[in-house]
Design an enzyme around this catalytic site. Sequence first.
Site, PDB file in Angstrom:
ATOM      1  N   GLY A 436       0.785  -1.238   0.000  1.00 24.00           N
ATOM      2  CA  GLY A 436       0.000   0.000   0.000  1.00 24.00           C
ATOM      3  C   GLY A 436       0.807   1.272   0.000  1.00 24.00           C
ATOM      4  O   GLY A 436       0.705   2.083  -0.908  1.00 24.00           O
ATOM      5  N   ASP A 493      -0.673   8.510   9.150  1.00 22.69           N
ATOM      6  CA  ASP A 493      -0.701   7.285   9.935  1.00 22.69           C
ATOM      7  C   ASP A 493      -1.959   6.535   9.535  1.00 22.69           C
ATOM      8  O   ASP A 493      -2.983   7.151   9.250  1.00 22.69           O
ATOM      9  CB  ASP A 493      -0.759   7.680  11.418  1.00 22.69           C
ATOM     10  CG  ASP A 493      -0.999   6.500  12.323  1.00 22.69           C
ATOM     11  OD1 ASP A 493      -0.023   5.990  12.860  1.00 22.69           O
ATOM     12  OD2 ASP A 493      -2.159   6.080  12.494  1.00 22.69           O
ATOM     13  N   ARG A 519      10.513   5.003  20.283  1.00 21.76           N
ATOM     14  CA  ARG A 519       9.341   5.152  19.444  1.00 21.76           C
ATOM     15  C   ARG A 519       8.084   5.362  20.291  1.00 21.76           C
ATOM     16  O   ARG A 519       7.802   4.591  21.206  1.00 21.76           O
ATOM     17  CB  ARG A 519       9.163   3.944  18.548  1.00 21.76           C
ATOM     18  CG  ARG A 519       8.028   4.139  17.610  1.00 21.76           C
ATOM     19  CD  ARG A 519       8.022   3.196  16.444  1.00 21.76           C
ATOM     20  NE  ARG A 519       6.651   3.030  15.992  1.00 21.76           N
ATOM     21  CZ  ARG A 519       6.007   3.927  15.258  1.00 21.76           C
ATOM     22  NH1 ARG A 519       6.613   5.021  14.865  1.00 21.76           N
ATOM     23  NH2 ARG A 519       4.756   3.724  14.925  1.00 21.76           N
ATOM     24  N   HIS A 698      11.872  -4.344   6.210  1.00 25.38           N
ATOM     25  CA  HIS A 698      12.405  -3.691   7.414  1.00 25.38           C
ATOM     26  C   HIS A 698      13.906  -3.467   7.317  1.00 25.38           C
ATOM     27  O   HIS A 698      14.497  -2.811   8.148  1.00 25.38           O
ATOM     28  CB  HIS A 698      12.067  -4.522   8.649  1.00 25.38           C
ATOM     29  CG  HIS A 698      10.592  -4.768   8.763  1.00 25.38           C
ATOM     30  ND1 HIS A 698       9.984  -5.888   8.224  1.00 25.38           N
ATOM     31  CD2 HIS A 698       9.597  -4.023   9.277  1.00 25.38           C
ATOM     32  CE1 HIS A 698       8.692  -5.816   8.439  1.00 25.38           C
ATOM     33  NE2 HIS A 698       8.421  -4.693   9.079  1.00 25.38           N
TER      34      HIS A 698
HETATM   35  N1  GLN Z   1      -1.276  -0.468   3.953  1.00 24.13           N
HETATM   36  C1  GLN Z   1      -0.367  -0.153   5.005  1.00 24.13           C
HETATM   37  C2  GLN Z   1       0.960   0.302   4.411  1.00 24.13           C
HETATM   38  O1  GLN Z   1       1.337  -0.156   3.412  1.00 24.13           O
HETATM   39  C3  GLN Z   1      -0.132  -1.338   5.904  1.00 24.13           C
HETATM   40  C4  GLN Z   1       0.731  -0.972   7.087  1.00 24.13           C
HETATM   41  C5  GLN Z   1       0.890  -2.058   8.101  1.00 24.13           C
HETATM   42  O2  GLN Z   1       0.795  -3.220   7.809  1.00 24.13           O
HETATM   43  N2  GLN Z   1       1.150  -1.694   9.312  1.00 24.13           N
HETATM   44  O3  GLN Z   1       1.649   1.112   4.983  1.00 24.13           O
END
Ligand code: GLN
Length: 758
Positions: A436, A493, A519, A698
């Site tokens: 996304g 967010d 965080r 990550h």
């Molecule tokens: N759709 C969100 C993104 O791509 C999903 C985020 C998540 O899984 N925390 O940032």
Amino acid sequence: MKTSVIGLPRIGCRRELKFAVEKFFAGQISEEELEQAGFHLRKENLQRLRSTGINYIPCNDFSFYDRMLDMSLMLGIIPERFQEFEEELTPHQFYFALARGITNNGRSVKAMKMLKWFNTNYHYVVPELNPCIQLSPDTTRLINSIHEAITLGIKPVPVLIGPITFIMMSELEDHLSFDDIFSRVSAAYQEIISRISLEEIAGIAFEEPALCMTESEQHRQKLSTFYNKISARCSKDIFIHTSFDHVGKNYQTMLGLPVKGLGLDLLYGPENLNLIKKFGFPADKLLFAGIVDGRNVWKADLFRIDGIISALRESVASDQLVLAPSCSLLHCPLSLTGEDSMPEKYRQYLSFAFEKLDELIDLGRIYRLNDNDRISRLKEERRRFIDDVGRIEPGVKEEAIKFELIHGGRKTPLKIRASKQRHNLTLPLFPTTTIGSFPQTPDIRQMRNELRMGKISREDYNLFIRGKISEVIALQEKIGLDVLVHGEYERNDMVEYFAEKLTGFVFTANGWVQSFGTRCVKPPIIFGDVNRPGSMTLEETLYAQSLTSKPVKGMLTGPVTMLNWSFVRDDIPREHVCAQLAVAIRNEVADLESNNIKIIQIDEPAFREGVPLRDERRMSYFRWAVNNFLVASGSAGDNVQIHTHMCYSDFNSIIDEIIKMDADVISLENSRAEPTVLEIFREHQYPGMIGPGVYDIHSPNIPSVEEITDRIMALQKLFPDEQLWINPDCGLKTRRSEEIIPALTNMVTAAKGIRNPV
Ligand code: GLN
Ligand code: ZN
């Protein structure tokens, strides 16, 4: 009645801790300056506790990063892989290296793992225990924290994480058993206790929330062994604090311990009250009664508290009762002082950590004097909150409750939907997509700031976002992805963005809560009925779709995640609030569908976070959480493909629920590429399609075509080709364009290579 607190937020009113630690990471401040910053924060909290008049004041509730990590170090437990660095790094550098990993002189060592702290949104650093560890306690910091309090004229209660909780929340390596490690860890605890028992302290408190999670014979035995042993050797009062639920069978064991006080959470574990009624409470102990909600933001509910205290008084003498928050106040924001811009109509009902101290003192006084007038007044205030017309949206409650009775899910079985969608969407085998978000670059943050400060108009901002959307559509077409996204540039967010478009939410300016290390998150507050006055995502999604002939996925945050990442009103059941959110998302899905969007993703990364600690509550949580996801997704016609996304990799305990959620496609984190994670989907014959992350977002590393190809081939061994989607394992918002462009390009090349082997 006396009052007690076992922990305050340590981050500071203006997140001073975060900024100091981050400056230290960047080499901008010295060890001493960092120490000074920590000292000021501790002092501020201690002074606050003292001036409010709290009787049992904690020390050692502070940490520069995490208290479980600190407890490991206090016991002298350091994972072997870090030991060589101890000499060459300064103490703070070494400490943070444990939490964040380290690369030094070409050697790199991975960080200690993090996990969620019980059912809170706080993450702790997981201690690593193995058969070879050497325990050599170091009490310097602990003793220092005691002396700091004494210097301020306070006789503090040092708070330690208790040994049962410490070991249960640790990773036991190499088949190390609880029994094996217990005696060694327990000896180290005894050493620590003997070192502090000569200090001027008002007792020693052990946090043992794990007692609300386990009641096995083995753990109860250890509970009894340990606390009997230390009480026999220590002249100071010992207190055991539990939180987050009731203690079940442990209660009887706890009653028999020669300790001075027991802390019970009477809000999240109302059954504790029945235990007290049934088994009584010994006259020689104090009861730390958790009656002020330590993990929510509302003023105390006097109806509830009054009921609890009246019931307690039947079994416990008033001078044995010590009023306390239900858990450490770490889990709520620090102070309302920073919320001057919040309208009084909301603010009047709120209470953050510092205000909760005042409430505790007030309650202590009220019940000491049996001040019935004040009790009635506080009840009236609470009534006003419940009946406040400003919190009611006509029809919302009724609409949400309706779905408890009727099945809100899809009408047609998944298999039939799948074949219709195959026909309709005509995607290739191994369709490629992303989760996304695309990188949130500095220019986006700057534009958002300028909008907030009124430097640019809403139109300018929207135009800017449109520009970003058209860039990202072009980029995805160029890379050759099959299902496109609009990039989520307009979202700061994933929860707050939707919350701002719905009614019933209030936002704080400084309501930060520590999530882990430096965080912090600023959860929105669900204050009243949640309603959707208008579409939330249509504009951006349709604009993106207008630029391409490939399908664009609509991106929504699911109702369970919205709930679990907010502070929730406490006057109606959580599941009803969740149902209101679900109806709002359902209507959004309908809007997207009627505008011809063919694929809609409803993210539920926090689905698992609300799972209760105790088995007996799980069934009910799962029932309503799944139902509300079904309500959110259920209006979609057969031709609309519903995706969901979850970003953690332990699905063992919730696989049945995931199946019941009935999504057409699920994308999953799978960064460690452990086949066992996915086997559970195969064993349970997961009926939908699956997109296990084929690379780890990550990390800044760019995966090669070969690596991704290998991953896909490993997946092919587990699932038929028709069942697989190819995607990264989470959103890309924290990455940089230089990283994601080659990574996604390689991913698409790998997928194409598998489709058409040469
Ligand atoms: N759709 C969100 C993104 O791509 C999903 C985020 C998540 O899984 N925390 O940032
Ligand atoms: Zn994710």
